[in-house]
Design an enzyme around this catalytic site. Structure first.
Site, PDB file in Angstrom:
ATOM      1  N   GLU A  95      36.052  64.210 -13.679  1.00 34.06           N
ATOM      2  CA  GLU A  95      36.298  65.561 -13.212  1.00 34.06           C
ATOM      3  C   GLU A  95      35.275  66.424 -13.586  1.00 34.06           C
ATOM      4  OE1 GLU A  95      38.361  63.707 -14.924  1.00 34.06           O
ATOM      5  OE2 GLU A  95      40.482  64.100 -14.391  1.00 34.06           O
TER       6      GLU A  95
ATOM      7  N   GLU B 278      44.584  59.099 -16.098  1.00 35.94           N
ATOM      8  CA  GLU B 278      45.461  60.002 -16.898  1.00 35.94           C
ATOM      9  C   GLU B 278      46.848  59.240 -16.536  1.00 35.94           C
ATOM     10  OE1 GLU B 278      44.045  63.498 -15.429  1.00 35.94           O
ATOM     11  OE2 GLU B 278      43.505  64.071 -17.481  1.00 35.94           O
TER      12      GLU B 278
ATOM     13  N   ALA C  70      43.886  63.002  -9.012  1.00 35.41           N
ATOM     14  CA  ALA C  70      44.421  64.174  -8.292  1.00 35.41           C
ATOM     15  C   ALA C  70      43.926  64.274  -6.935  1.00 35.41           C
ATOM     16  CB  ALA C  70      44.380  65.554  -8.936  1.00 35.41           C
TER      17      ALA C  70
ATOM     18  N   GLY D 276      42.847  61.898 -12.554  1.00 37.22           N
ATOM     19  CA  GLY D 276      44.537  61.994 -12.825  1.00 37.22           C
ATOM     20  C   GLY D 276      44.974  60.401 -12.825  1.00 37.22           C
TER      21      GLY D 276
HETATM   22  C1  HXC Z   1      41.629  63.339  -2.258  1.00 34.56           C
HETATM   23  C2  HXC Z   1      40.508  61.196  -1.870  1.00 34.56           C
HETATM   24  C3  HXC Z   1      40.258  60.990  -3.443  1.00 34.56           C
HETATM   25  C4  HXC Z   1      40.873  62.151  -4.084  1.00 34.56           C
HETATM   26  C5  HXC Z   1      39.323  59.406  -2.652  1.00 34.56           C
HETATM   27  N1  HXC Z   1      39.968  60.122  -1.257  1.00 34.56           N
HETATM   28  N2  HXC Z   1      39.520  59.837  -3.760  1.00 34.56           N
HETATM   29  N3  HXC Z   1      41.134  62.376  -1.547  1.00 34.56           N
HETATM   30  N4  HXC Z   1      41.572  63.225  -3.552  1.00 34.56           N
HETATM   31  N5  HXC Z   1      40.797  62.236  -5.500  1.00 34.56           N
HETATM   32  C6  HXC Z   1      39.800  59.921   0.004  1.00 34.56           C
HETATM   33  C7  HXC Z   1      38.286  60.189   0.405  1.00 34.56           C
HETATM   34  O1  HXC Z   1      38.090  61.515   0.777  1.00 34.56           O
HETATM   35  C8  HXC Z   1      38.415  59.244   1.870  1.00 34.56           C
HETATM   36  O2  HXC Z   1      39.127  59.987   2.835  1.00 34.56           O
HETATM   37  C9  HXC Z   1      39.309  58.092   1.406  1.00 34.56           C
HETATM   38  O3  HXC Z   1      40.123  58.549   0.178  1.00 34.56           O
HETATM   39  C10 HXC Z   1      38.426  56.936   1.053  1.00 34.56           C
HETATM   40  O4  HXC Z   1      37.542  57.449  -0.108  1.00 34.56           O
HETATM   41  P1  HXC Z   1      35.824  57.040  -0.061  1.00 34.56           P
HETATM   42  O5  HXC Z   1      35.438  57.885  -1.054  1.00 34.56           O
HETATM   43  O6  HXC Z   1      35.499  57.037   1.501  1.00 34.56           O
HETATM   44  O7  HXC Z   1      35.900  55.582  -0.697  1.00 34.56           O
HETATM   45  P2  HXC Z   1      34.833  54.849  -1.236  1.00 34.56           P
HETATM   46  O8  HXC Z   1      33.366  55.214  -0.910  1.00 34.56           O
HETATM   47  O9  HXC Z   1      35.006  53.197  -1.505  1.00 34.56           O
HETATM   48  O10 HXC Z   1      34.585  55.457  -2.768  1.00 34.56           O
HETATM   49  C11 HXC Z   1      36.095  55.288  -3.853  1.00 34.56           C
HETATM   50  C12 HXC Z   1      35.533  56.402  -5.023  1.00 34.56           C
HETATM   51  C13 HXC Z   1      35.556  57.795  -4.112  1.00 34.56           C
HETATM   52  C14 HXC Z   1      34.606  56.352  -5.671  1.00 34.56           C
HETATM   53  C15 HXC Z   1      36.986  56.423  -5.726  1.00 34.56           C
HETATM   54  O11 HXC Z   1      36.726  57.899  -3.342  1.00 34.56           O
HETATM   55  C16 HXC Z   1      35.699  58.887  -5.462  1.00 34.56           C
HETATM   56  O12 HXC Z   1      34.759  59.048  -6.087  1.00 34.56           O
HETATM   57  N6  HXC Z   1      36.806  59.684  -5.335  1.00 34.56           N
HETATM   58  C17 HXC Z   1      37.016  60.943  -6.062  1.00 34.56           C
HETATM   59  C18 HXC Z   1      37.328  60.140  -7.556  1.00 34.56           C
HETATM   60  C19 HXC Z   1      37.537  61.643  -8.482  1.00 34.56           C
HETATM   61  O13 HXC Z   1      36.482  62.387  -8.667  1.00 34.56           O
HETATM   62  N7  HXC Z   1      38.751  61.894  -9.109  1.00 34.56           N
HETATM   63  C20 HXC Z   1      39.144  62.690  -9.825  1.00 34.56           C
HETATM   64  C21 HXC Z   1      39.862  63.557  -9.116  1.00 34.56           C
HETATM   65  S1  HXC Z   1      40.007  65.074 -10.098  1.00 34.56           S
HETATM   66  P3  HXC Z   1      38.437  60.228   4.295  1.00 34.56           P
HETATM   67  O14 HXC Z   1      39.393  61.038   4.730  1.00 34.56           O
HETATM   68  O15 HXC Z   1      37.057  60.603   4.061  1.00 34.56           O
HETATM   69  O16 HXC Z   1      38.661  58.854   4.743  1.00 34.56           O
HETATM   70  C22 HXC Z   1      41.402  64.797 -11.017  1.00 34.56           C
HETATM   71  C23 HXC Z   1      41.545  66.104 -11.684  1.00 34.56           C
HETATM   72  C24 HXC Z   1      42.742  65.746 -12.741  1.00 34.56           C
HETATM   73  O17 HXC Z   1      42.071  63.828 -10.935  1.00 34.56           O
HETATM   74  C25 HXC Z   1      43.093  66.904 -13.026  1.00 34.56           C
HETATM   75  C26 HXC Z   1      44.394  66.779 -13.772  1.00 34.56           C
HETATM   76  C27 HXC Z   1      45.145  65.593 -13.120  1.00 34.56           C
END
Ligand code: HXC
Length: 258
Positions: free
Chosen positions: A131, A111, A65, A108
């Protein structure tokens, strides 16, 4: 039709949807999901389409998400807007949906893949429910569908540690994923399988999908009864007549989807 966050095409009888928000690793913002719902509804209605494939990029199926979008949300807004409520549409699609997962399928993203009927993975796919590291928990099926798919111990480990503990090979072994392919072949293989499905009688495919999905909802006795009744009903269709006649006549059936 042009979408902001999706690329949409058809290949033979298959609808192919590519999540296309590369700068955010396909983070699933609300507008992206609305577009996905719109496309899915269109393919569900389109008689020329028999199955759908959803994919992302080689780096990310979807990184979850959109954290930036939801970070300032609060409880009462989540409740009032039924936040994530519109995500469930994909799991209600009547036509089969295959997720072709390359790269990250996190939160997400994992999911979303699990809302699909079949998951194919590229060798570099990584599945996780991170999460917990964000101070929250999965909200779109991560505690439920994952547990059904891979069992309690593995699901608990993923959900509680938040590590991306499942690579493609492990995901296949655990039963989350049905096949693994080299990344560059993944989408073609998913489309190929979707086209195999799309050659069959559409109502039969949909009934079969409904029956399998009931295995997650019903007791065994009720599920078996549900299946038996649907099976009985298939004998009221043209396509059952044609399918069995074609077998006896040693020819390919011509299904008319009725
Ligand atoms: C918003 C995101 C994002 C996310 C990545 N980005 N994931 N933005 N929401 N979930 C953005 C980063 O901020 C960054 O933007 C760009 O995408 C590139 O990501 P990087 O982190 O620089 O890439 P990298 O170093 O290769 O790392 C990849 C990654 C990391 C390991 C996947 O991005 C990450 O950990 N993302 C979050 C994963 C996560 O926690 N997902 C769960 C989300 S919560 P900028 O602007 O800085 O370039 C969820 C809740 C669900 O899903 C609830 C019900 C649906």
């Amino acid at each position: 039709e042009v979408y902001q966050y999706l690329l949409v095409e058809t290949r033979d009888k298959v609808g192919l949807v590519t999540l296309n928000r590369p700068k955010a690793l396909n983070a699933l913002c609300s507008d992206l999901f609305s577009e996905l719902n719109t496309v899915m509804a269109k393919f569900d209605e389109d008689q020329s389409i028999g199955a759908v494939v959803i994919t992302g990029s080689e780096k990310a199926f979807a990184a979850g998400a959109d954290i930036k979008e939801m970070r300032d949300s609060n409880y009462i807004d989540n409740y009032k807007t039924n936040f994530l409520g519109h995500w469930t549409q994909i799991s209600k699609a009547r036509k089969p949906v295959i997720a072709a997962v390359n790269g990250f399928a996190l939160g997400g993203g994992c999911e979303l893949a699990m809302m699909c009927d079949i998951i194919y993975a590229g060798t570099k796919a990584k599945f996780g429910q991170p999460e917990i590291k964000l101070g929250t928990i999965p909200g779109a099926g991560g505690t439920q569908r994952l547990t059904h798919a891979i069992g309690k111990s593995k699901a608990m480990e993923m959900v509680l540690t938040g590590s991306w503990n499942l690579n493609a090979e492990e995901a296949e072994k655990a039963g989350l994923v049905s096949k693994v392919f080299p990344p560059e072949q993944l989408v073609d293989e998913a489309v190929k399988t979707a086209n195999v499905i799309a050659q069959h009688s559409q109502p039969m495919v949909q009934m079969a999908k409904e029956a399998v999905n009931q295995a997650y909802e019903l007791s065994l006795a009720s599920g078996l009864l549900y299946e038996r009744r649907l099976f009985h009903s298939t004998f009221g269709t043209h396509d059952q007549r044609e399918g069995m006649k074609a077998f006896v006549e040693k020819r390919t059936p011509k299904f008319e989807h009725k």
